[in-house]
Enzyme design. Sequence first.
Site, PDB file in Angstrom:
ATOM      1  N   ASP A 174      -9.828  -3.285  -5.982  1.00  0.00           N
ATOM      2  CA  ASP A 174      -9.270  -2.705  -4.762  1.00  0.00           C
ATOM      3  C   ASP A 174     -10.161  -1.557  -4.286  1.00  0.00           C
ATOM      4  O   ASP A 174     -10.334  -0.564  -4.999  1.00  0.00           O
ATOM      5  CB  ASP A 174      -7.849  -2.190  -5.035  1.00  0.00           C
ATOM      6  CG  ASP A 174      -7.108  -1.754  -3.775  1.00  0.00           C
ATOM      7  OD1 ASP A 174      -7.759  -1.255  -2.842  1.00  0.00           O
ATOM      8  OD2 ASP A 174      -5.877  -1.904  -3.739  1.00  0.00           O
ATOM      9  N   SER A 219       0.830  -1.202   0.000  1.00  0.00           N
ATOM     10  CA  SER A 219       0.000   0.000   0.000  1.00  0.00           C
ATOM     11  C   SER A 219       0.871   1.261   0.000  1.00  0.00           C
ATOM     12  O   SER A 219       1.646   1.464  -0.935  1.00  0.00           O
ATOM     13  CB  SER A 219      -0.955  -0.048   1.192  1.00  0.00           C
ATOM     14  OG  SER A 219      -1.981   0.898   1.067  1.00  0.00           O
ATOM     15  N   HIS A 231      -7.842  -5.163  -1.172  1.00  0.00           N
ATOM     16  CA  HIS A 231      -6.659  -4.372  -0.810  1.00  0.00           C
ATOM     17  C   HIS A 231      -5.780  -5.203   0.118  1.00  0.00           C
ATOM     18  O   HIS A 231      -6.148  -5.507   1.252  1.00  0.00           O
ATOM     19  CB  HIS A 231      -7.081  -3.075  -0.123  1.00  0.00           C
ATOM     20  CG  HIS A 231      -5.938  -2.124   0.114  1.00  0.00           C
ATOM     21  ND1 HIS A 231      -5.358  -1.394  -0.905  1.00  0.00           N
ATOM     22  CD2 HIS A 231      -5.245  -1.810   1.239  1.00  0.00           C
ATOM     23  CE1 HIS A 231      -4.381  -0.648  -0.414  1.00  0.00           C
ATOM     24  NE2 HIS A 231      -4.281  -0.901   0.887  1.00  0.00           N
TER      25      HIS A 231
END
Length: 325
Positions: free
Chosen positions: A262, A138, A290
């Site tokens: 996502d 991320s 995610h």
Amino acid sequence: MDRAPITFQPPPWLRNPHAQTLWPKLFRRRPDLALLRERLELADSDFLDLAWAAHASGPVVLMLPGLEGDLHSHYALPVMATLRQSGLQPVFMHLRGCSGEPNRLPRSYHSGAVEDLDEVLSLLRDSGRPVAAAIGFSLGGNLLLRYLGMAGATSQLRAAMAVSVPFVLADASRRLEQGGSRLYQQYLITPLKRSYQLKFQTIPSPLRVDLDQIRTLREYDEHITAPLNGFAGADDYYARCSSIGYLAAITTPTLILHSTDDPFMYPHNVPRADQVGSGVRLAIQEHGGHVGFIEGRFPWQTSCLIDRLALAFFHEHLPADFAVS
């Protein structure tokens, strides 16, 4: 790694992007992994904390977490254990202020702080422990890709992997204000505010800000992240630090794993083959949420695509002195 398309088939009970995102956080088993802690003193008089897998050897792989990520993040210990079991030496890099102790300076970590990553790589290299590869999740993935694009051929890494990256930060902040994704925004805002309060209990804050008036990630970045780190505002921060503008310059062998469902991003933000450099391989999946990518027929018997791809990719690009299991 086999150049055939990567296949990922989530089980029927985990095809929903929110299920993929939340299931590993709630149910993925965290292994009991012995760790060695290390503090690195930085040139600006601040510090960063590392956690090494004990009794590990082989090429060093640096792990970069997401927003407010630490060793409790669902991917941290499982990925470290997987890498260690396969003859790699994983080390988890806490971003500034995320190791359980506030950092010393008013500045914080952010999505584009490549100077911190570069300094850690240099410190470890100079101490005889060069980092061979890195994997970022991320925010940590955005940071890693920006570093690779800026460094180009001078990168200190031989291979890299980035998972569920917010390639366009402005769009990511906008996406988190919509629909079910607002759940994740609230989940992120709460620890961000807590970290801010904790740090400025011991040092004076250069900002005059009412945390109760901050309700979105964009507002937090506008009033806190940007001014603490030398940006004119959220727009300036997002424009300068989004990794999408650096992908074309990446020459280091790099695997990008991302899902079009996502909930932190829009599908149109996923990079195309003509937007990335010669070193990049895209592993774009239809499902995965995610930092999810959980596969397996039964809830009590699952595995993770992230682990499988990381081992195969690093085996391809690092010295062949570790075993892939």
